[in-house]
Design a protein around this motif. Structure first.
Motif, short mmCIF file in Angstrom:
data_model
loop_
_atom_site.label_atom_id
_atom_site.label_comp_id
_atom_site.label_asym_id
_atom_site.label_seq_id
_atom_site.Cartn_x
_atom_site.Cartn_y
_atom_site.Cartn_z
N ALA A 102 0.84 -1.20 0.00
CA ALA A 102 0.00 0.00 0.00
C ALA A 102 0.87 1.25 0.00
O ALA A 102 0.57 2.24 -0.68
CB ALA A 102 -0.93 -0.02 1.21
N ARG A 103 1.98 1.18 0.74
CA ARG A 103 2.93 2.31 0.73
C ARG A 103 3.50 2.51 -0.66
O ARG A 103 3.62 3.64 -1.14
CB ARG A 103 4.07 2.04 1.72
N PHE A 104 3.87 1.40 -1.31
CA PHE A 104 4.37 1.48 -2.69
C PHE A 104 3.35 2.19 -3.57
O PHE A 104 3.70 3.11 -4.32
CB PHE A 104 4.64 0.08 -3.25
N ALA A 105 2.10 1.76 -3.47
CA ALA A 105 1.06 2.33 -4.33
C ALA A 105 0.91 3.82 -4.06
O ALA A 105 0.77 4.62 -5.00
CB ALA A 105 -0.26 1.59 -4.10
N ARG A 133 1.61 6.75 -6.72
CA ARG A 133 0.59 7.75 -7.03
C ARG A 133 1.16 9.17 -7.00
O ARG A 133 0.92 9.95 -7.91
CB ARG A 133 -0.57 7.66 -6.04
N THR A 134 1.91 9.51 -5.94
CA THR A 134 2.45 10.87 -5.87
C THR A 134 3.40 11.15 -7.02
O THR A 134 3.48 12.28 -7.50
CB THR A 134 3.17 11.12 -4.53
N MET A 157 -6.00 3.96 -8.14
CA MET A 157 -6.40 2.75 -8.87
C MET A 157 -5.29 2.33 -9.83
O MET A 157 -4.86 1.19 -9.87
CB MET A 157 -7.70 3.04 -9.62
N LEU A 158 -4.80 3.29 -10.59
CA LEU A 158 -3.75 3.01 -11.57
C LEU A 158 -2.45 2.56 -10.90
O LEU A 158 -1.80 1.62 -11.35
CB LEU A 158 -3.48 4.26 -12.42
N SER A 159 -2.09 3.20 -9.79
CA SER A 159 -0.84 2.85 -9.15
C SER A 159 -0.92 1.45 -8.54
O SER A 159 0.06 0.70 -8.56
CB SER A 159 -0.47 3.88 -8.08
N HIS A 160 -2.12 1.07 -8.04
CA HIS A 160 -2.29 -0.31 -7.57
C HIS A 160 -2.12 -1.29 -8.72
O HIS A 160 -1.52 -2.36 -8.57
CB HIS A 160 -3.66 -0.49 -6.92
N LEU A 161 -2.66 -0.92 -9.88
CA LEU A 161 -2.52 -1.77 -11.06
C LEU A 161 -1.05 -1.95 -11.41
O LEU A 161 -0.60 -3.06 -11.69
CB LEU A 161 -3.28 -1.12 -12.23
N TYR A 162 -0.30 -0.87 -11.34
CA TYR A 162 1.13 -0.94 -11.63
C TYR A 162 1.86 -1.83 -10.62
O TYR A 162 2.69 -2.67 -10.99
CB TYR A 162 1.76 0.46 -11.63
N VAL A 163 1.56 -1.63 -9.35
CA VAL A 163 2.23 -2.42 -8.30
C VAL A 163 1.91 -3.91 -8.46
O VAL A 163 2.81 -4.76 -8.40
CB VAL A 163 1.83 -1.92 -6.90
N ASP A 164 0.64 -4.21 -8.69
CA ASP A 164 0.27 -5.62 -8.90
C ASP A 164 1.00 -6.18 -10.12
O ASP A 164 1.47 -7.33 -10.09
CB ASP A 164 -1.25 -5.73 -9.11
N ILE A 173 -1.35 -1.41 -20.54
CA ILE A 173 -1.84 -0.60 -19.43
C ILE A 173 -1.54 0.89 -19.67
O ILE A 173 -2.39 1.75 -19.43
CB ILE A 173 -1.21 -1.08 -18.10
N SER A 174 -0.37 1.17 -20.21
CA SER A 174 0.00 2.56 -20.48
C SER A 174 -0.90 3.18 -21.54
O SER A 174 -1.26 4.36 -21.46
CB SER A 174 1.47 2.64 -20.95
N ILE A 175 -1.27 2.37 -22.52
CA ILE A 175 -2.19 2.85 -23.56
C ILE A 175 -3.55 3.17 -22.94
O ILE A 175 -4.16 4.20 -23.22
CB ILE A 175 -2.33 1.80 -24.68
N GLY A 176 -4.01 2.28 -22.08
CA GLY A 176 -5.26 2.52 -21.38
C GLY A 176 -5.20 3.79 -20.57
O GLY A 176 -6.16 4.57 -20.51
N ARG A 177 -4.06 4.03 -19.94
CA ARG A 177 -3.87 5.25 -19.15
C ARG A 177 -3.98 6.50 -20.03
O ARG A 177 -4.61 7.48 -19.67
CB ARG A 177 -2.49 5.18 -18.51
#
Lengths: 208, 208
Positions: A132-135, A139-140, A158-165, A199-203
């Motif tokens: 969660a800290r990573f996410a 995000r920041t 949401m996006l940062s959690h996706l990246y971390v996962d 994922i980057s394209i979706g972003r």
DNA sequence: AATTCCAGAGAACAGTTGTTAACTGGATGA
DNA sequence: TCATCCAGTTAACAACTGTTCTCTGGAATT
């Protein structure tokens, strides 16, 4: 600011580290919930009761291992997300960074992947908190990017959690391919890069 | 085509199922690598030696649990991916389906999440094989869609793996939220839906 | 009706586990 | 220098483990 430890404290930390290292080796072929305290002390060459001078239980040991495995990764993740270059270059660099880390430290990575959903609650919680800290940190960093304009805080998280996962998925793919041929490992890297690209394209089109 | 089992075979299957059910309950608070055979037989109320009439070892039991947990899910996944409606409707339906399944069968879902990277090799392999089958099936369904025009087989498989992984991430999020308030569970569902939405957007612009 | 089969029981095995208590001896601080 | 501290040791405990061999009684087969 560094204070030289006395002989006594130094020796204690050395034993403690030996216990953690031995545990990590033993955990390559089993889960934490089946790791015995005697097993660990036997591997180190120390009496079973010495264990209690350092950890209350093997679960306690596990929490310490989580800190060791993930605690030092925060700056690394920050700089990876912040890295300059085109989107494509950043993806390639991120995948290579993960591949390199998994190759250099397979045991801690395996431990995290294994115990993230493992049978020991305090360890699961410690991992969840670190992730969660990573996410939050991702995000920041993402928020600073020009692409983040118009994004809500919720969507950024949401996006940062996706990246971390996705980082964890990639890491465990490399872990599985550790003993495989270089060609197979290259194939894994390309797959991971393509997934991150999607994922980057979706972003990029999120606000359309 | 159904053949009525004799009294003997029927009773044997009943005991076998009781062993598997008891194991699943015990595995809610530990990993398979620490599950003892005596522990399981004690929970069922049979002699320890009876275990050997059904499984060679607890690892063997684990492989059977993987079949039971995932084997019946193939048609369900197929129809979910094939489902008609707008992209948004399909996402909502998929998330609801996962939430419903996790609520109805938490123990098998937890078992899969836990042992996917767990300490027992044959079980990890059984899960990996089942998930690969899921990804293959999702790919053939995706290939039928008009959006798949111009996609390479490799890219389709990449996307389907992304979807399968995302299903597992979502399932384990719901698992963690099982005991939480309905509001929290709703929050998890919305997060999962947004992540799938972002992936779908990436998919739509993949060929740009 | 007589025979074979086999899921499950029972007893015993050597080996392991976590935890307790009381100890030793070298580092530490007065 | 001397008293205190404390990381690690030793010994012992009841409880548990997987596995073996032998036995039993009812179902299945002939």
């Amino acid at each position: 600011m560094s204070h030289t430890l006395g002989i006594r404290q130094a020796q204690k930390q050395k034993t403690r580290q030996a216990l953690m290292d031995a545990a990590l080796v033993l955990l390559e072929e089993q889960s934490l919930s089946s790791l015995g305290l005697r097993e660990v002390t036997r591997a180190v060459g120390v009496a079973p009761t010495a264990f209690y001078r350092h950890f209350r239980s093997t679960a306690d040991l596990g929490v310490a291992l989580v800190e060791e495995a993930l605690g030092s990764l925060h700056p690394m993740i920050r700089t990876t997300v912040t890295a300059e270059g085109t989107s494509e270059e950043r993806i390639t660099r991120a995948v290579e960074l993960i591949a390199g880390h998994v190759t250099a430290y397979p045991a801690p990575v395996r431990f995290i992947a294994r115990e993230r959903h493992g049978g020991v609650q305090p360890v699961r919680e410690a991992i969840r908190d670190q992730l969660a800290r990573f996410a939050e940190e991702v995000r920041t960093e993402l928020a600073k990017d020009a692409e983040a304009e118009g994004w809500s805080d919720d969507d950024l998280l949401m996006l940062s959690h996706l990246y971390v996962d996705q980082m964890l998925v990639t890491a465990s793919l490399f872990l599985e391919a550790l003993e495989s041929s270089p060609e197979e490992r290259e194939r894994v890297g390309l797959l991971a890069a393509r997934q991150m690209r999607l994922i980057s394209i979706g972003r990029r089109h999120w606000l359309d």
